[in-house]
Structures are given as C-alpha cells and as structure tokens.
Design a protein around this motif. Structure first.
Motif, short mmCIF file in Angstrom:
data_model
loop_
_atom_site.label_atom_id
_atom_site.label_comp_id
_atom_site.label_asym_id
_atom_site.label_seq_id
_atom_site.Cartn_x
_atom_site.Cartn_y
_atom_site.Cartn_z
N VAL A 1 -43.08 25.83 87.58
CA VAL A 1 -43.76 26.79 87.23
C VAL A 1 -44.87 25.98 87.37
O VAL A 1 -45.49 25.18 86.90
CB VAL A 1 -43.53 26.59 85.39
CG1 VAL A 1 -44.09 27.96 84.69
CG2 VAL A 1 -42.27 27.08 85.06
N GLU B 1 -41.63 33.01 82.85
CA GLU B 1 -41.82 32.08 84.16
C GLU B 1 -40.79 30.73 84.38
O GLU B 1 -40.26 30.68 84.89
CB GLU B 1 -43.21 31.23 84.34
CG GLU B 1 -44.23 32.38 84.60
CD GLU B 1 -44.08 33.73 85.64
OE1 GLU B 1 -42.95 33.13 86.86
OE2 GLU B 1 -44.33 34.52 85.60
N ASN C 1 -36.44 29.43 86.32
CA ASN C 1 -36.16 28.80 86.22
C ASN C 1 -34.42 28.89 85.72
O ASN C 1 -33.77 28.38 86.92
CB ASN C 1 -36.72 27.58 85.66
CG ASN C 1 -35.60 26.47 85.76
OD1 ASN C 1 -35.63 26.05 87.25
ND2 ASN C 1 -35.33 25.42 84.85
N TYR D 1 -43.61 30.91 88.71
CA TYR D 1 -42.97 30.40 88.85
C TYR D 1 -42.38 30.08 90.64
O TYR D 1 -41.64 31.16 91.58
CB TYR D 1 -41.46 30.18 88.66
CG TYR D 1 -39.65 29.39 89.21
CD1 TYR D 1 -39.89 28.29 88.92
CD2 TYR D 1 -38.87 30.16 89.16
CE1 TYR D 1 -39.41 27.18 88.66
CE2 TYR D 1 -37.43 29.38 89.68
CZ TYR D 1 -37.82 27.99 89.61
OH TYR D 1 -36.87 27.17 89.89
#
Length: 278
Positions: free
Chosen positions: A139, A180, A184, A132
């Motif tokens: 991603v 990943e 975020n 990420y």
C-alpha cells in the motif's frame, strides 16, 4: 441511473449558453443541488446511525479511537496513517481467521515529500500516491496527499471537481487507507483473477464496501461519531468519477458513497460479495 448522471455531467461541462440544460443559472442550480444532496446525505447518515445505536453500547471513558494527536503537519502524519493501518489490519485478521483463512499480509510505504519511488506495478509513487500494488503487495500513500486530504485542501479528486463531495478530515483519510487495504484482501482472496472485462469498477466499489465494514467495526466499538461517518461518505463521493468509457472507471460519486454505506450499514462481509462474486 448512469444515463441520468452522464447527462448531468455533460450538462455541467457545457457552456451556459447551451440549450437543454434546464436553467439560465447553472452555477446557482448546481449549488442548490449540492446543498440538497448534503441534506439528504446527513439525513441518511442519521438514519443509519440510529439503527446501529440500538445494538451498540455507549463508548466509555477508556475507549480510545485512532487519534491524530495534533499530527496534521506533513512531516507528522505518518503516525496516524500507521495507527489506522494497524486498526484495519486487526479487523481483517479477526475476520479472515474467523472464516478459517490465513491472516492478511501486506507491506506499506508512506511516500515522503518529494520522493518518486519505483513500484512493482510500473507506476511511480510520488506526492499524489494513494494505491495498492498487487505486484509488490504494498500500500502506497503519499504523506503530502494525506496531509492535504486531512486538511480539506486536496481538491484534485475527480468527483469533487464535478461538484460531488469533499475529501476532508482524519476519517476521510482513514477511508482511503481502509480502501487500499481492501484491495490487498481482494488479492489474497483471489478475486483479482476475475476476467479483465469487468474493468476496475466492481473491484473499486467492493473495496469501498469493505472499507465500510471496518468503519462499522470501529463505530460499534464507540470509536467514531456521526461527523466521522460524514467525512468518509463525503470523501468516497469525491473519489468517484464519470469516465464511463475508461476501463479504470472507479464508479460514480453516488455509487462509491452507496458502496461504503452498504458495508457500514450491514457490517457483514457477505454484503460486499455481490460486487465481485468469488
């Protein structure tokens, strides 16, 4: 624990002739330890699932899991990646909105075979990509890596090279996507503003824990089974490393497996807060 693991890693890397490593048959001993670790993992998974089943209704014939639908070929894996991403996004949207926060937003790129893409983080996304990038909020997952991981032939994971875990299976791949995506969520919650002195390890372990939260949610919906859980835990172990002196050390195989299991066992986001307090 770290000292013990480091000593083991040094011992395994040493020549069989080095004294003090405990055996004249290091290969045989390594295989025996790996087999014992697999048995302990299987027993622990079964204990966790037995606890969860007490509060989980049986899956119905109408229940539909994220499905590969035969898409294990390199050129067809994108569909499964997107299906998993949507499931993970749905979980975090519900979770964050229930806490009075905005729904998460993130872009994604499935890197096509042979492509080398420029990213906002100054790191090229190529056939080995799975990360990420907070700078462009994206991603990146390489289709080649995803396909190889799914088929169990992506044998370049650091923990796996050291004899820990095996990156394999559709839910092993789903773990990577969920991990990943968790980065975020960390970005949107402002956790990345923590001091750089923390290094990568707490953020990586928290992302593993958060991936386990999603795993818990799909298990409670009757969408995965024990073999899927074992794939996620095995892949998490394979992703661990022993590069303690590196600021990018992500956590040992045991730490990463335990972090995913923390989230999966509890299903409570508060459990993952202990890794990187807000």
């Amino acid at each position: 624990m770290r000292a013990v693991l480091l000593a083991l890693a040094v011992c395994l890397a040493a020549s069989p002739a080095v004294a003090g490593c405990g055996s004249d048959h290091p290969v045989r001993d390594l295989r025996e330890r790996a087999e014992q670790a697999r048995e302990r993992l299987k027993q622990r998974v079964q204990e966790v699932l037995d606890d969860l089943r007490k509060a989980v209704p049986e899956a119905t014939p109408q229940t539909r899991p994220p499905s590969s639908r035969g898409r294990t070929e390199t050129t067809r894996v994108e569909g499964y990646l997107l299906e998993v991403l949507r499931s993970v996004d749905g979980y975090w949207t519900r979770t964050l909105e229930a806490a009075g926060r905005r729904e998460p937003r993130v872009s994604y790129v499935w890197v096509e075979p042979g492509d080398i893409l420029r990213t906002g983080c100054g790191v090229a996304a190529d056939d080995s990509a799975a990360f990420y990038c907070p700078s462009d909020d994206t991603v990146y997952v390489a289709v080649v890596l995803a396909s190889r991981l799914w088929r169990g032939i992506a044998n370049d994971f650091p923990g796996e090279r050291a004899g820990y875990g095996h990156a394999v299976g559709d839910f092993g791949l789903a773990y990577v996507v969920a991990h990943e995506y968790a980065h975020n969520v960390q970005q949107e919650l402002g956790l990345y503003t923590q001091s750089p002195r923390l290094g990568a390890e707490p953020f990586e372990l928290q992302a593993d824990c958060m991936a386990g939260l999603w795993g818990n949610s799909v298990y409670r919906e009757g969408r995965i089974q024990q073999s899927d859980v074992e794939e996620a835990l095995s892949t998490a172990s394979a992703a661990g490393d022993f590069d303690y002196g590196n600021v990018q050390h992500h956590g040992t195989p045991d730490q990463r497996r335990a972090a995913w299991l923390d989230g999966f066992r509890s299903g409570d986001p508060a459990v993952c807060a202990r890794y990187v307090p807000a």
